[in-house]
Design a protein around this motif. Structure first.
Motif, PDB file in Angstrom:
ATOM      1  N   ALA A  29       0.876  -1.219  -0.027  1.00  0.00           N
ATOM      2  CA  ALA A  29       0.062  -0.074   0.108  1.00  0.00           C
ATOM      3  C   ALA A  29       0.830   1.263   0.210  1.00  0.00           C
ATOM      4  CB  ALA A  29      -1.059   0.049   1.021  1.00  0.00           C
ATOM      5  N   PRO A  30       2.070   1.431   0.946  1.00  0.00           N
ATOM      6  CA  PRO A  30       2.761   2.631   0.707  1.00  0.00           C
ATOM      7  C   PRO A  30       3.477   2.804  -0.648  1.00  0.00           C
ATOM      8  CG  PRO A  30       3.132   1.549   2.904  1.00  0.00           C
ATOM      9  CD  PRO A  30       2.425   0.410   2.119  1.00  0.00           C
ATOM     10  N   LEU A  31       4.054   1.592  -1.104  1.00  0.00           N
ATOM     11  CA  LEU A  31       4.439   1.688  -2.442  1.00  0.00           C
ATOM     12  C   LEU A  31       3.558   2.072  -3.573  1.00  0.00           C
ATOM     13  CD1 LEU A  31       6.780   1.139  -4.627  1.00  0.00           C
ATOM     14  CD2 LEU A  31       5.847  -1.261  -4.508  1.00  0.00           C
ATOM     15  N   TRP A  32       2.293   1.317  -3.602  1.00  0.00           N
ATOM     16  CA  TRP A  32       1.361   1.885  -4.362  1.00  0.00           C
ATOM     17  C   TRP A  32       0.785   3.360  -4.322  1.00  0.00           C
ATOM     18  CZ3 TRP A  32       1.645  -1.638  -7.780  1.00  0.00           C
ATOM     19  CH2 TRP A  32       0.557  -1.579  -8.953  1.00  0.00           C
ATOM     20  N   ALA A  33       1.054   4.113  -3.056  1.00  0.00           N
ATOM     21  CA  ALA A  33       0.490   5.516  -2.763  1.00  0.00           C
ATOM     22  C   ALA A  33       1.619   6.370  -3.408  1.00  0.00           C
ATOM     23  CB  ALA A  33       0.596   5.783  -1.325  1.00  0.00           C
ATOM     24  N   GLU A  34       2.686   5.902  -3.146  1.00  0.00           N
ATOM     25  CA  GLU A  34       3.940   6.393  -3.830  1.00  0.00           C
ATOM     26  C   GLU A  34       3.940   6.603  -5.200  1.00  0.00           C
ATOM     27  OE1 GLU A  34       8.776   6.105  -4.010  1.00  0.00           O
ATOM     28  OE2 GLU A  34       7.696   5.247  -2.190  1.00  0.00           O
ATOM     29  N   LEU A  35       3.810   5.626  -5.928  1.00  0.00           N
ATOM     30  CA  LEU A  35       3.643   5.377  -7.272  1.00  0.00           C
ATOM     31  C   LEU A  35       2.403   6.257  -7.975  1.00  0.00           C
ATOM     32  CD1 LEU A  35       4.037   1.454  -7.969  1.00  0.00           C
ATOM     33  CD2 LEU A  35       5.786   3.506  -8.589  1.00  0.00           C
ATOM     34  N   ASN A  36       1.437   6.379  -7.154  1.00  0.00           N
ATOM     35  CA  ASN A  36       0.323   7.177  -7.623  1.00  0.00           C
ATOM     36  C   ASN A  36       0.434   8.369  -7.355  1.00  0.00           C
ATOM     37  OD1 ASN A  36      -2.258   5.647  -8.567  1.00  0.00           O
ATOM     38  ND2 ASN A  36      -1.642   4.412  -6.855  1.00  0.00           N
ATOM     39  N   ASP A  37       1.172   8.921  -6.320  1.00  0.00           N
ATOM     40  CA  ASP A  37       1.658  10.312  -6.232  1.00  0.00           C
ATOM     41  C   ASP A  37       2.580  10.987  -7.414  1.00  0.00           C
ATOM     42  OD1 ASP A  37      -0.010  10.636  -3.787  1.00  0.00           O
ATOM     43  OD2 ASP A  37       1.898  10.207  -2.535  1.00  0.00           O
ATOM     44  N   GLY A  38       3.404  10.008  -7.602  1.00  0.00           N
ATOM     45  CA  GLY A  38       4.440  10.553  -8.539  1.00  0.00           C
ATOM     46  C   GLY A  38       3.546  10.386 -10.002  1.00  0.00           C
ATOM     47  N   ILE A  39       2.567   9.603 -10.344  1.00  0.00           N
ATOM     48  CA  ILE A  39       1.699   9.416 -11.570  1.00  0.00           C
ATOM     49  C   ILE A  39       0.691  11.037 -11.560  1.00  0.00           C
ATOM     50  CG2 ILE A  39      -0.116   8.519 -12.822  1.00  0.00           C
ATOM     51  CD1 ILE A  39       1.072   5.754 -11.977  1.00  0.00           C
ATOM     52  N   LYS A  40       0.428  11.152 -10.311  1.00  0.00           N
ATOM     53  CA  LYS A  40      -0.422  12.330 -10.099  1.00  0.00           C
ATOM     54  C   LYS A  40       0.415  13.616 -10.513  1.00  0.00           C
ATOM     55  CE  LYS A  40      -2.874  15.214  -6.460  1.00  0.00           C
ATOM     56  NZ  LYS A  40      -3.324  15.148  -5.093  1.00  0.00           N
ATOM     57  N   GLU A  41       1.398  13.804 -10.092  1.00  0.00           N
ATOM     58  CA  GLU A  41       2.207  14.841 -10.415  1.00  0.00           C
ATOM     59  C   GLU A  41       2.428  14.875 -11.787  1.00  0.00           C
ATOM     60  OE1 GLU A  41       6.815  16.126  -9.414  1.00  0.00           O
ATOM     61  OE2 GLU A  41       5.833  15.425  -7.783  1.00  0.00           O
ATOM     62  N   ARG A  42       2.587  14.066 -12.545  1.00  0.00           N
ATOM     63  CA  ARG A  42       3.146  14.055 -13.743  1.00  0.00           C
ATOM     64  C   ARG A  42       2.035  14.384 -14.725  1.00  0.00           C
ATOM     65  NH1 ARG A  42       5.474  14.565 -18.278  1.00  0.00           N
ATOM     66  NH2 ARG A  42       6.022  13.019 -19.540  1.00  0.00           N
ATOM     67  N   LEU A  43       0.672  13.736 -14.501  1.00  0.00           N
ATOM     68  CA  LEU A  43      -0.425  13.856 -14.918  1.00  0.00           C
ATOM     69  C   LEU A  43      -0.824  15.699 -14.893  1.00  0.00           C
ATOM     70  CD1 LEU A  43      -2.821  10.745 -14.453  1.00  0.00           C
ATOM     71  CD2 LEU A  43      -1.454  11.602 -16.716  1.00  0.00           C
ATOM     72  N   SER A  44      -0.425  15.883 -13.706  1.00  0.00           N
ATOM     73  CA  SER A  44      -0.804  17.425 -13.410  1.00  0.00           C
ATOM     74  C   SER A  44      -0.199  18.221 -14.418  1.00  0.00           C
ATOM     75  CB  SER A  44      -0.607  17.790 -11.865  1.00  0.00           C
ATOM     76  OG  SER A  44      -1.441  16.938 -11.297  1.00  0.00           O
ATOM     77  N   GLY A  45       0.963  17.919 -14.611  1.00  0.00           N
ATOM     78  CA  GLY A  45       1.768  18.596 -15.681  1.00  0.00           C
ATOM     79  C   GLY A  45       1.609  18.732 -17.112  1.00  0.00           C
ATOM     80  N   ILE A  46       0.793  17.638 -17.591  1.00  0.00           N
ATOM     81  CA  ILE A  46       0.402  17.558 -18.726  1.00  0.00           C
ATOM     82  C   ILE A  46      -0.957  18.024 -19.125  1.00  0.00           C
ATOM     83  CG2 ILE A  46       0.045  15.602 -20.829  1.00  0.00           C
ATOM     84  CD1 ILE A  46       1.737  14.005 -19.142  1.00  0.00           C
ATOM     85  N   THR A  47      -1.034  18.831 -20.250  1.00  0.00           N
ATOM     86  CA  THR A  47      -2.538  19.408 -20.730  1.00  0.00           C
ATOM     87  C   THR A  47      -2.916  18.662 -21.842  1.00  0.00           C
ATOM     88  OG1 THR A  47      -1.467  20.976 -22.170  1.00  0.00           O
ATOM     89  CG2 THR A  47      -1.874  21.521 -19.436  1.00  0.00           C
ATOM     90  N   LEU A  48      -4.334  19.027 -22.227  1.00  0.00           N
ATOM     91  CA  LEU A  48      -4.688  18.555 -23.550  1.00  0.00           C
ATOM     92  C   LEU A  48      -4.082  19.198 -24.590  1.00  0.00           C
ATOM     93  CD1 LEU A  48      -8.588  18.454 -23.133  1.00  0.00           C
ATOM     94  CD2 LEU A  48      -7.209  16.624 -23.762  1.00  0.00           C
ATOM     95  N   ALA A  49      -3.687  20.417 -24.789  1.00  0.00           N
ATOM     96  CA  ALA A  49      -2.792  21.037 -25.679  1.00  0.00           C
ATOM     97  C   ALA A  49      -1.747  20.372 -25.888  1.00  0.00           C
ATOM     98  CB  ALA A  49      -2.591  22.382 -25.229  1.00  0.00           C
ATOM     99  N   ASP A  50      -0.862  19.733 -24.808  1.00  0.00           N
ATOM    100  CA  ASP A  50       0.275  18.967 -25.161  1.00  0.00           C
ATOM    101  C   ASP A  50       0.139  17.803 -25.791  1.00  0.00           C
ATOM    102  OD1 ASP A  50       1.910  20.900 -23.493  1.00  0.00           O
ATOM    103  OD2 ASP A  50       1.226  19.560 -21.516  1.00  0.00           O
ATOM    104  N   LEU A  51      -1.149  17.004 -25.659  1.00  0.00           N
ATOM    105  CA  LEU A  51      -1.664  15.786 -26.217  1.00  0.00           C
ATOM    106  C   LEU A  51      -1.725  16.327 -27.826  1.00  0.00           C
ATOM    107  CD1 LEU A  51      -3.459  13.881 -23.852  1.00  0.00           C
ATOM    108  CD2 LEU A  51      -1.105  13.544 -24.439  1.00  0.00           C
ATOM    109  N   LEU A  52      -2.497  17.477 -28.011  1.00  0.00           N
ATOM    110  CA  LEU A  52      -2.929  18.063 -29.342  1.00  0.00           C
ATOM    111  C   LEU A  52      -1.518  18.132 -30.098  1.00  0.00           C
ATOM    112  CD1 LEU A  52      -5.579  20.311 -28.636  1.00  0.00           C
ATOM    113  CD2 LEU A  52      -5.968  17.979 -29.977  1.00  0.00           C
ATOM    114  N   GLN A  53      -0.458  18.861 -29.418  1.00  0.00           N
ATOM    115  CA  GLN A  53       0.805  18.936 -30.135  1.00  0.00           C
ATOM    116  C   GLN A  53       1.314  17.698 -30.485  1.00  0.00           C
ATOM    117  OE1 GLN A  53       2.653  21.676 -27.531  1.00  0.00           O
ATOM    118  NE2 GLN A  53       2.009  23.514 -27.943  1.00  0.00           N
TER     119      GLN A  53
END
Length: 151
Positions: free
Chosen positions: A108-132
């Motif tokens: 559970a702590p490992l999964w929470a850490e992985l999810n926090d990393g993914i959350k941070e990465r997803l927060s930095g990517i926008t739809l405009a980035d995907l369109l580009q």
């Protein structure tokens, strides 16, 4: 949880489809979204509703109705899309599940850490980035044809 969740992937696919084919001014039908994604219309309807409730999509009624982006693709992060389909609380549910000390103290702590990393990465990517990225991959966005009043 972010890893391999069909509802998340469907929501991301829908938002990118609407951004690519309709944007803020055009409208794309739910049937067209379903057809391009290879999904059933009734299967994507709950996701469309969740995205609309979150203000990420605007629903347009009528015979020429459908969906368009609720906000500019520059300000819509992938994390917002994930949160709109109700994924936020699954990590806490996973951590409190069962009485297995290996799960609660190691996995559970490992999964929470992985999810926090993914959350941070997803927060930095926008739809405009995907369109580009789509344009760099050679995909061309449809152009609105000018209205012709020739008789």
């Amino acid at each position: 949880m972010y890893l391999k969740n069909d509802r998340i992937l469907t929501a991301l696919s829908i938002m990118l489809d609407v951004a690519f084919y309709a944007g803020r001014s055009g409208v794309v039908s739910g049937a067209d979204i379903a057809k391009r994604s290879g999904l059933l219309r009734r299967g994507i309807e709950p996701v469309l509703q969740a995205l609309s409730r979150a203000g990420l999509l605007d629903s347009v009624r009528g015979p020429k109705g459908g969906y368009r982006l609720g906000r500019s693709p520059r300000v819509v992060s992938l994390h917002e899309i994930v949160c709109a389909v109700g994924i936020r609380d699954q990590v806490a549910a996973f951590q409190g599940k069962g009485n297995n000390p290996l799960q609660s103290l190691v996995i559970a702590p490992l999964w929470a850490e992985l999810n926090d990393g993914i959350k941070e990465r997803l927060s930095g990517i926008t739809l405009a980035d995907l369109l580009q990225q789509a344009e760099r991959s050679g995909l061309e966005r449809p152009r609105q044809a000018p209205i012709s009043f020739t008789i």
